[in-house]
Write a protein that holds these residues in place. Structure first.
Motif, PDB file in Angstrom:
ATOM      1  N   ASN A 102       0.821  -1.205   0.000  1.00 48.92           N
ATOM      2  CA  ASN A 102       0.000   0.000   0.000  1.00 48.92           C
ATOM      3  C   ASN A 102       0.860   1.263   0.000  1.00 48.92           C
ATOM      4  O   ASN A 102       1.822   1.369   0.755  1.00 48.92           O
ATOM      5  CB  ASN A 102      -0.901   0.015   1.246  1.00 48.92           C
ATOM      6  CG  ASN A 102      -1.756   1.247   1.283  1.00 48.92           C
ATOM      7  OD1 ASN A 102      -2.579   1.464   0.408  1.00 48.92           O
ATOM      8  ND2 ASN A 102      -1.542   2.091   2.286  1.00 48.92           N
ATOM      9  N   GLU A 103       0.507   2.241  -0.864  1.00 48.19           N
ATOM     10  CA  GLU A 103       1.320   3.461  -0.983  1.00 48.19           C
ATOM     11  C   GLU A 103       0.559   4.735  -0.664  1.00 48.19           C
ATOM     12  O   GLU A 103       1.110   5.822  -0.790  1.00 48.19           O
ATOM     13  CB  GLU A 103       1.886   3.566  -2.413  1.00 48.19           C
ATOM     14  CG  GLU A 103       2.826   2.430  -2.772  1.00 48.19           C
ATOM     15  CD  GLU A 103       3.333   2.540  -4.200  1.00 48.19           C
ATOM     16  OE1 GLU A 103       4.113   3.460  -4.472  1.00 48.19           O
ATOM     17  OE2 GLU A 103       2.912   1.716  -5.031  1.00 48.19           O
ATOM     18  N   ILE A 104      -0.721   4.621  -0.297  1.00 51.91           N
ATOM     19  CA  ILE A 104      -1.502   5.825   0.021  1.00 51.91           C
ATOM     20  C   ILE A 104      -2.288   5.606   1.312  1.00 51.91           C
ATOM     21  O   ILE A 104      -2.881   4.554   1.505  1.00 51.91           O
ATOM     22  CB  ILE A 104      -2.518   6.173  -1.089  1.00 51.91           C
ATOM     23  CG1 ILE A 104      -1.886   6.128  -2.474  1.00 51.91           C
ATOM     24  CG2 ILE A 104      -3.106   7.565  -0.852  1.00 51.91           C
ATOM     25  CD1 ILE A 104      -2.881   6.331  -3.605  1.00 51.91           C
ATOM     26  N   ILE A 105      -2.278   6.625   2.176  1.00 53.25           N
ATOM     27  CA  ILE A 105      -3.135   6.616   3.359  1.00 53.25           C
ATOM     28  C   ILE A 105      -4.092   7.802   3.237  1.00 53.25           C
ATOM     29  O   ILE A 105      -3.658   8.956   3.175  1.00 53.25           O
ATOM     30  CB  ILE A 105      -2.309   6.710   4.649  1.00 53.25           C
ATOM     31  CG1 ILE A 105      -1.455   5.452   4.781  1.00 53.25           C
ATOM     32  CG2 ILE A 105      -3.210   6.878   5.867  1.00 53.25           C
ATOM     33  CD1 ILE A 105      -0.461   5.494   5.889  1.00 53.25           C
ATOM     34  N   PHE A 106      -5.384   7.494   3.140  1.00 53.17           N
ATOM     35  CA  PHE A 106      -6.401   8.532   3.001  1.00 53.17           C
ATOM     36  C   PHE A 106      -6.868   8.962   4.394  1.00 53.17           C
ATOM     37  O   PHE A 106      -7.155   8.114   5.246  1.00 53.17           O
ATOM     38  CB  PHE A 106      -7.595   8.005   2.195  1.00 53.17           C
ATOM     39  CG  PHE A 106      -7.223   7.547   0.814  1.00 53.17           C
ATOM     40  CD1 PHE A 106      -6.967   8.460  -0.190  1.00 53.17           C
ATOM     41  CD2 PHE A 106      -7.112   6.191   0.520  1.00 53.17           C
ATOM     42  CE1 PHE A 106      -6.613   8.049  -1.471  1.00 53.17           C
ATOM     43  CE2 PHE A 106      -6.757   5.762  -0.752  1.00 53.17           C
ATOM     44  CZ  PHE A 106      -6.507   6.694  -1.743  1.00 53.17           C
ATOM     45  N   ILE A 107      -6.945  10.270   4.595  1.00 45.35           N
ATOM     46  CA  ILE A 107      -7.345  10.802   5.903  1.00 45.35           C
ATOM     47  C   ILE A 107      -8.716  11.466   5.755  1.00 45.35           C
ATOM     48  O   ILE A 107      -8.887  12.381   4.942  1.00 45.35           O
ATOM     49  CB  ILE A 107      -6.336  11.858   6.407  1.00 45.35           C
ATOM     50  CG1 ILE A 107      -4.914  11.277   6.393  1.00 45.35           C
ATOM     51  CG2 ILE A 107      -6.696  12.338   7.801  1.00 45.35           C
ATOM     52  CD1 ILE A 107      -3.840  12.338   6.627  1.00 45.35           C
ATOM     53  N   GLY A 108      -9.688  10.996   6.528  1.00 47.43           N
ATOM     54  CA  GLY A 108     -11.014  11.613   6.510  1.00 47.43           C
ATOM     55  C   GLY A 108     -10.961  13.025   7.093  1.00 47.43           C
ATOM     56  O   GLY A 108     -10.130  13.331   7.950  1.00 47.43           O
ATOM     57  N   GLU A 109     -11.883  13.899   6.618  1.00 49.73           N
ATOM     58  CA  GLU A 109     -11.835  15.304   7.050  1.00 49.73           C
ATOM     59  C   GLU A 109     -12.100  15.447   8.552  1.00 49.73           C
ATOM     60  O   GLU A 109     -11.510  16.305   9.212  1.00 49.73           O
ATOM     61  CB  GLU A 109     -12.848  16.119   6.236  1.00 49.73           C
ATOM     62  CG  GLU A 109     -12.598  17.601   6.323  1.00 49.73           C
ATOM     63  CD  GLU A 109     -13.427  18.404   5.328  1.00 49.73           C
ATOM     64  OE1 GLU A 109     -13.849  17.848   4.300  1.00 49.73           O
ATOM     65  OE2 GLU A 109     -13.642  19.604   5.593  1.00 49.73           O
ATOM     66  N   ASN A 110     -12.983  14.592   9.122  1.00 51.16           N
ATOM     67  CA  ASN A 110     -13.255  14.679  10.571  1.00 51.16           C
ATOM     68  C   ASN A 110     -11.994  14.408  11.377  1.00 51.16           C
ATOM     69  O   ASN A 110     -11.698  15.098  12.352  1.00 51.16           O
ATOM     70  CB  ASN A 110     -14.336  13.661  10.974  1.00 51.16           C
ATOM     71  CG  ASN A 110     -15.705  14.054  10.465  1.00 51.16           C
ATOM     72  OD1 ASN A 110     -15.944  15.222  10.204  1.00 51.16           O
ATOM     73  ND2 ASN A 110     -16.580  13.074  10.308  1.00 51.16           N
ATOM     74  N   LEU A 111     -11.251  13.382  10.976  1.00 56.37           N
ATOM     75  CA  LEU A 111     -10.017  13.047  11.685  1.00 56.37           C
ATOM     76  C   LEU A 111      -8.991  14.167  11.514  1.00 56.37           C
ATOM     77  O   LEU A 111      -8.316  14.558  12.474  1.00 56.37           O
ATOM     78  CB  LEU A 111      -9.449  11.724  11.143  1.00 56.37           C
ATOM     79  CG  LEU A 111      -8.096  11.307  11.710  1.00 56.37           C
ATOM     80  CD1 LEU A 111      -8.194  11.046  13.212  1.00 56.37           C
ATOM     81  CD2 LEU A 111      -7.567  10.054  10.998  1.00 56.37           C
ATOM     82  N   ALA A 112      -8.873  14.677  10.271  1.00 58.68           N
ATOM     83  CA  ALA A 112      -7.884  15.731  10.014  1.00 58.68           C
ATOM     84  C   ALA A 112      -8.147  16.943  10.899  1.00 58.68           C
ATOM     85  O   ALA A 112      -7.212  17.528  11.462  1.00 58.68           O
ATOM     86  CB  ALA A 112      -7.918  16.123   8.538  1.00 58.68           C
TER      87      ALA A 112
END
Length: 389
Positions: A102-112
């Protein structure tokens, strides 16, 4: 006795085998992992996992892919922290998640917005996460929406987004950042990170596709706001991150409304701090070379005045992008995303020692002088416009 002991040690080493060996048919290959929190502050992890059998069938062409179904599946898990959410996948999946591809970690806006420290702590302790994985903030929809996007040139959405990231790196058209860079920035005194932003585009309420648009500004580990494409490009100009990219101006040297496109072939910027008593200011100087690649108007580029006029317009455009970026990060969000404090510390360490505790209050009011120098190198294979007869 000593010889027997040595022989025993050697045999022990030879007979241990691969203690951490895992069979490939027992693994679930993760191609995209997203992390977020919900309204109850519970941690959510969404993963896109390849289905090898369907992937092989769909590569055969002739419509086999449709018959076999999509070559991936999306799973979600929830827990009091990310470690617990990750371990909860074991209650649903027959295979062990394998993250090393895996090369991408997506961050949800609430967590950010609430802070990504717990996420960073989890992924930097787990040896399977790659420290070179890209971080991307997702806006306009949920991580589940993103993972299930159906409008894709590639076989699965993750591959589509990875291709976009590679294109951004080659064209400097958007900001990309990996885990290493984010953590290094967090650990640098008074420098605040930014992260590339992926927006989910919807039609009639349904997710259609995703596109990179601007970036997310962070104060330490918390997202404080979103940056437009122009603001993000302004930061990249100051931070020496512009490589090959395009620049479009929407008026001509005579003030007429038109579109002229240039390819930026070389760029360089310097940030110089200046100190006068208690006053601190910065000079930002940007130089770049460009080639014209298209014009809607019929300018004769053998005229040196016309060349100078086009260079002035390019300078005006880039300066506008830089000033927009400063207005966003310095005045609106009050975050030092460019690293002005670090420049001051490097050149005037004694002054920095006096000011660093008050830098958060001083920085928003610091004067930044921006100058841009553009040089138009080539106008393509033709200097005179095409004249239909």
């Amino acid at each position: 006795m000593k010889k027997v002991l040595i022989l025993f040690v050697i045999l022990s080493l030879l007979l241990t085998g691969c203690w951490d060996k895992r069979e490939i048919n027992e693994l679930a290959f993760v191609q995209g992992i997203g992390m977020d929190i919900d309204k109850d502050k519970m941690c959510n992890i969404t993963v896109q996992v390849l289905k090898p059998a369907n992937l092989a069938t769909s590569s055969g062409g002739g419509g086999g892919g449709a018959a076999a179904g999509k070559p991936y599946e999306v799973y979600s898990s929830r827990g009091v922290d990310f470690a617990k959410a990750f371990s909860n996948f074991n209650t649903e999946l027959s295979r062990t998640l394998f993250l090393q591809h895996n090369e991408i970690i997506f961050i949800g806006e609430n967590l950010a917005r609430s802070g990504i420290y717990s996420m960073l702590d989890f992924i930097t302790r787990n040896p399977e996460f790659r420290r070179t994985s890209y971080l991307v903030v997702v806006s306009g929809g949920t991580l589940d929406d993103l993972m299930k996007l159906s409008k894709s040139v590639e076989k699965y959405p993750y591959r589509e987004i990875l291709g976009m990231i590679q294109n951004q790196k080659n064209t400097s058209s958007a900001y990309v950042c990996d885990i290493n860079h984010f953590v290094e920035t967090l650990e640098t005194e008074k420098v605040q990170p930014i992260v590339g932003r992926l927006e989910i585009v919807k039609k009639d309420g349904k997710p259609q596709h995703a596109r990179f648009v601007g970036a997310a500004a962070f104060k330490y580990d918390k997202m404080v706001g979103l940056l437009t494409e122009q603001e993000t490009k302004g930061i990249m100009w100051m931070d020496n991150l512009i490589k090959n990219t395009s620049l479009v101006i929407d008026k001509g040297p005579k003030g007429d409304k038109t579109h002229i496109s240039f390819a930026i072939i070389k760029a360089n910027s310097t940030i110089t701090p200046k100190v006068s008593g208690e006053d601190v200011s910065f000079d930002v100087k940007i130089n770049f070379d460009s080639n014209m690649i298209e014009q809607n108007s019929r300018y004769n580029l053998t005229d040196l005045k016309m060349i100078k006029g086009l260079e002035d317009l390019q300078q005006e455009k880039v300066k506008s992008e830089v000033l927009d970026a400063l207005n966003a990060v310095q005045k609106k969000y009050k975050v030092d995303s460019v690293g002005f404090g670090r420049k001051l510390q490097e050149k005037y360490p004694k002054v920095w020692e006096k000011l660093k505790d008050r830098w958060d209050d001083i920085y928003p009011n610091v004067k930044v002088n921006v100058s841009v120098k553009a040089t138009l190198k080539r106008s393509g294979l033709t200097s005179k416009p095409i004249e239909p007869r």
